[in-house]
Design an enzyme around this catalytic site. Structure first.
Site, PDB file in Angstrom:
ATOM      1  CD  GLU A 418      39.460  16.056  69.879  1.00 16.65           C
ATOM      2  OE1 GLU A 418      38.576  16.782  70.352  1.00 16.65           O
ATOM      3  OE2 GLU A 418      40.661  16.371  69.880  1.00 16.65           O
ATOM      4  CD  GLU A 495      42.348  18.376  66.123  1.00 16.84           C
ATOM      5  OE1 GLU A 495      41.520  17.633  65.570  1.00 16.84           O
ATOM      6  OE2 GLU A 495      42.035  19.222  66.966  1.00 16.84           O
TER       7      GLU A 495
HETATM    8  C1  GAL Z   1      40.211  19.652  68.927  1.00  9.89           C
HETATM    9  C2  GAL Z   1      39.086  19.323  67.961  1.00  9.89           C
HETATM   10  C3  GAL Z   1      38.997  20.370  66.872  1.00  9.89           C
HETATM   11  C4  GAL Z   1      39.070  21.744  67.470  1.00  9.89           C
HETATM   12  C5  GAL Z   1      40.320  21.897  68.255  1.00  9.89           C
HETATM   13  C6  GAL Z   1      40.529  23.282  68.827  1.00  9.89           C
HETATM   14  O1  GAL Z   1      40.147  18.934  70.094  1.00  9.89           O
HETATM   15  O2  GAL Z   1      39.289  18.082  67.377  1.00  9.89           O
HETATM   16  O3  GAL Z   1      37.825  20.201  66.148  1.00  9.89           O
HETATM   17  O4  GAL Z   1      37.949  21.926  68.262  1.00  9.89           O
HETATM   18  O5  GAL Z   1      40.277  20.966  69.315  1.00  9.89           O
HETATM   19  O6  GAL Z   1      41.672  23.311  69.588  1.00  9.89           O
END
Ligand code: GAL
Length: 801
Positions: A418, A495
């Site tokens: 991100e 993710e």
């Molecule tokens: C994502 C991020 C993670 C964590 C997660 C929590 O966007 O990549 O590191 O923060 O959100 O939902």
């Protein structure tokens, strides 16, 4: 196995194979002194550490501190302290090491470490996740006392979006080799051809000659199988100039190799040896596994030609109550749980993890997405890696790739998570630069990045054209358009999910709830900072576990998914403020106890029969209770309350669970799953009565007497029939005698402000854990757990050998 051996190599190898070790690798973790604060004078020999603690590394001082609402680390890092600290150790090296090259290897120090030997600075390393080494030889007193001092500066805060820990939190080794040796991270093994019938092996070795003279030597490569039997070898005669480094290449082949896959992670090793005349000068080991894999824009991922969905989880590096302290036994415990859930892949969020983690992924059969960083030049928090980017990113990235490129489990390089530069045109050049660095060191794996923006015009990392594999975080509803939008591109859900749960806490589902529509907005949550363990609460950018998996499982083009996260981690307790201090996103809680949704995955990701019902069975009379069942391998499930059938149900369409609304009465709730009318599994839960005893379950019967091994004991209170009291919250006091010491306690409650290092722990929703580590004494361990009221004392004995 037919081995091609050069005749001279045969004669040669008979005489020398008896010698196995030339390189000396010593555990350098023991007997360090430590003190919080800044002690520049500690580099001097006459400095006194009389008032410093003596400890064994790995060590994390943050986890020893108290949670503080006003901590500089803030909520994202779990309100634990950071600051500065010094480590110092006195040691001697044998006089006959004078002719050797001696190095100290650090697997990770958080962060801004500077290492001094006998008053000389060896260098500093800002990045807390990178493994590094320094050569000490020229500053050592051979046969005499030496002082190594390490300054650790984790003071500038906040510097992370999750808990980092502070200190020398990974292993340290002392390595002594001859002046002619294989360089650090000096081998690179690839397998250009792999099939069931044959594999070829290409090995590049960097040899350092620190002698003042030219050296002639023999370079021997042996491939050994998992039983340490040599299955291929080759030898070459080499020459290297004085004070120089050279790359040497060996090519080998092997018939009928055993392939590495996630169910059968068969491992070989490459043993590199250097001989001068017939004397073994150096030996060096490189992991090796034979596998081939492919990402396809339409068909997703395949491993060894077999279509395989990547069923992954993201993990942060902390080990719960141990903090960032690296320990292979802690890692094995969580990876074993994940493996049993059917998980076959780990994304190393968002930084290099430890060598032990990499080794276990190789050994246990996890596909790895290895990730470099969460930040490039543009910051996410004030003091994060962006500050070191210009000076260090090239070296850090190179060292990371060199360290990890031999692990067969690694199948993707993520250059960032991100990253802010997605959104501006500077992202193009940086992506290209990083991809080029990776490719210059390893062309066998795709370069990816975990992106959030799927609008092409807005995503400059994508526009760089330098990614081989597109990683997308969240927005699962958009995936269906990807095959057209990103035509011909290989894609993975790098993710997903970010749903929230507290183990054992149940609010009856009233539909899916998303928490705030923006950060900082009030969360309509519970007064005790719990989140229901029904899979019904999700972040506004995420999905419930079921929503995400329903999407991914139907989309063949999608290589797979990495769930955020496999296990709760310290920090990022969003959406709650203090006292919440650890995350809610895990499928498994911080103590390593599975939440219910674990069984949803198990029912979908494994073939073993699963039947899991939730919640527990201690409610108010006549209360309406939602009963859910996760199951597989069956046509239907029938539910009975106290022997009376509440009906049969079966999953319809893409359902991932079934449910009943049941008017509560105490007794026994029983589920029976059937296939073709035959019972597959039965599961009963009972209303627990009065507390009768403390139940202790150790995860192993024998502990190694090595000062590292761990045993995890799960503690609960049960009634006279052994039923868990699901609401028990008693304070349990621990006493450990014999060959172990208590090193951590936890109950998985995200808002628990008691120390992980206390000698007691409150049960949370009926459970807590105690972690005991070998103290080096060869004496059986007794753990005594007591509440101090009329519940009898629990005892468990663990053998030590
Ligand atoms: C994502 C991020 C993670 C964590 C997660 C929590 O966007 O990549 O590191 O923060 O959100 O939902």
């Amino acid at each position: 196995m037919i081995l091609k051996k050069i005749t001279i190599a045969l004669l040669f190898s008979v005489s020398v194979f008896a010698q196995k070790q030339a390189r000396i690798v010593e555990d350098f973790n023991k007997n360090w002194n430590f003190k919080l604060g800044d002690y520049p004078e500690a580099v001097n020999a006459n400095f006194s550490t009389a008032d410093w603690r003596t400890l064994q590394l790995p060590h994390d001082w943050s986890i020893e501190g108290a949670f503080d609402k006003d901590s500089k680390t803030k909520q994202a890092q779990g309100f634990l302290p950071a600051g500065k600290g010094w480590y110092r150790k006195t040691f001697t090296v044998p006089a006959n090491w004078k002719k050797k090259t001696v190095s100290v290897e650090f697997d990770g120090v958080f962060k801004n470490s500077e290492v001094f030997i006998n008053g000389h600075s060896l260098g500093m390393r800002p990045n807390g996740y990178i493994s590094f080494a320094y050569e000490l030889s020229q500053f050592l007193n051979f046969g005499k006392q030496n002082i190594i001092a390490v300054k650790v500066d984790n003071d500038a805060q906040p510097n992370s979006r999750w808990y980092t820990g502070s200190g020398i939190y990974r292993n340290v080794r002392l390595v002594a080799s001859e002046k002619l040796h294989v360089a650090k991270w000096g081998t690179y093994v690839t397998t250009p051809e792999v099939s069931k019938d044959k594999a070829t092996i290409h090995l590049e070795v960097i040899i350092n000659n620190e002698n003042a003279s030219v050296k002639e030597f023999k370079l021997v490569t042996s491939i050994v199988n998992a039983d340490n039997v040599e299955v291929a070898n080759t030898t070459s005669t080499e020459k290297i100039g004085a004070k120089t480094s050279a790359k040497k290449i060996h090519n080998l082949a092997l018939n009928q190799p055993k392939l590495w896959n996630t169910e059968n992670p068969y491992l070989y090793k490459v043993i590199t040896k250097i001989y001068e005349k017939s004397k073994l000068i150096d030996n060096y080991e490189t992991p090796l596994g034979f596998r081939y894999f492919n990402f396809d824009a339409e068909k997703g991922f395949s491993l060894n030609g077999v279509p395989t969905k990547i069923l992954g989880v993201c993990l942060h590096h902390d080990n719960g109550a141990l903090g960032a302290v690296e320990n292979i036994h802690a890692l094995r415990r969580k990876l074993t749980l994940l493996k049993e859930m059917g998980c076959n892949a780990i994304r190393m969020a968002h930084n290099p993890h430890s060598l032990e983690m990499m080794k276990l992924c190789d050994e246990m059969g996890f596909i790895v997405q290895d990730e470099f960083t969460d930040v490039w030049k543009k910051k996410k928090v004030t003091n994060d890696y962006h500050k070191d980017w210009d000076a260090w990113h090239k070296q850090d990235l190179e060292d990371f790739i060199k360290r990890d490129r031999n692990y067969p489990s690694v199948m993707m390089w993520s250059i960032g998570n991100e990253i802010r530069e997605q959104f501006d045109s500077t992202g193009i050049a940086i992506t290209r630069e990083l991809a080029q660095i990776v490719k210059s060191l390893d062309k066998t794996r795709p370069v990816t990045s975990a992106l959030t923006e799927n609008v092409i015009e807005k995503n400059f990392i994508y526009q760089s054209g330098a990614l081989d594999l597109l990683g997308f975080n969240y927005k699962h509803e958009d995936y269906k358009d990807f095959p057209v939008k990103f035509k011909g591109q290989k894609i993975i859900a790098s993710e997903s999910v970010s749903a929230l749960e507290t183990r054992g806490h149940y609010d009856f589902p009233d539909g899916i709830k998303a928490w705030p529509t923006k950060h900082g907005a009030a969360f309509d949550g519970n007064a005790d900072w719990t989140v229901s363990a029904y899979d019904q609460v999700k972040s506004y950018w995420g999905a419930t576990h079921e929503e995400n998996w329903k999407t991914i499982k139907k989309q063949d083009f999608m290589a797979g998914t990495f769930i955020w996260t496999g296990v709760d981690y310290i920090g990022e307790p969003d959406p709650y403020p203090y006292p919440a201090r650890s995350s809610y996103f895990g499928i498994i809680d911080l103590a390593g106890l599975p939440k219910d949704v674990y069984y949803m995955y198990q029912s979908e990701w494994t073939k073993k029969p699963v039947l899991h019902i939730l919640p527990h069975w201690n409610w108010q009379k006549d209360q309406e209770v939602d009963v859910w069942a996760y199951y597989n391998n069956a046509d239907e499930v029938e539910l009975f309350l106290n022997g009376k059938s509440l009906g049969k149900k079966a999953k319809q369409n893409d359902d991932l669970h079934i449910s009943w609304q049941v008017k509560y009465e105490p007794g026994t709730l029983k589920a029976v799953s059937r296939k073709d009318g035959k019972v597959v599994l039965e599961k009963e839960i009972h209303t627990a009565g009065e507390a009768s005893r403390i139940d202790l379950k150790a995860d192993k019967v024998t502990l190694k007497n090595d000062t590292y091994d761990l045993v995890y004991v799960t503690v609960s209170i049960v009634d006279k029939d052994g039923n868990l009291l699901p609401n028990a919250n008693d304070l349990i006091n621990f006493e450990v005698t014999g060959g172990g010491k208590l090193v951590g306690v936890d109950n998985g409650y995200q808002a628990n402000l008691d120390s992980f290092k206390a000698n007691s722990c409150k049960l949370f929703n009926g459970k807590c854990i105690a972690i005991i580590q070998s103290n080096g004494k060869k004496k059986d361990i007794q753990l005594k757990a007591s509440t101090g009221d009329n519940v009898s004392v629990g005892m468990v004995t663990i053998k030590v050998d």
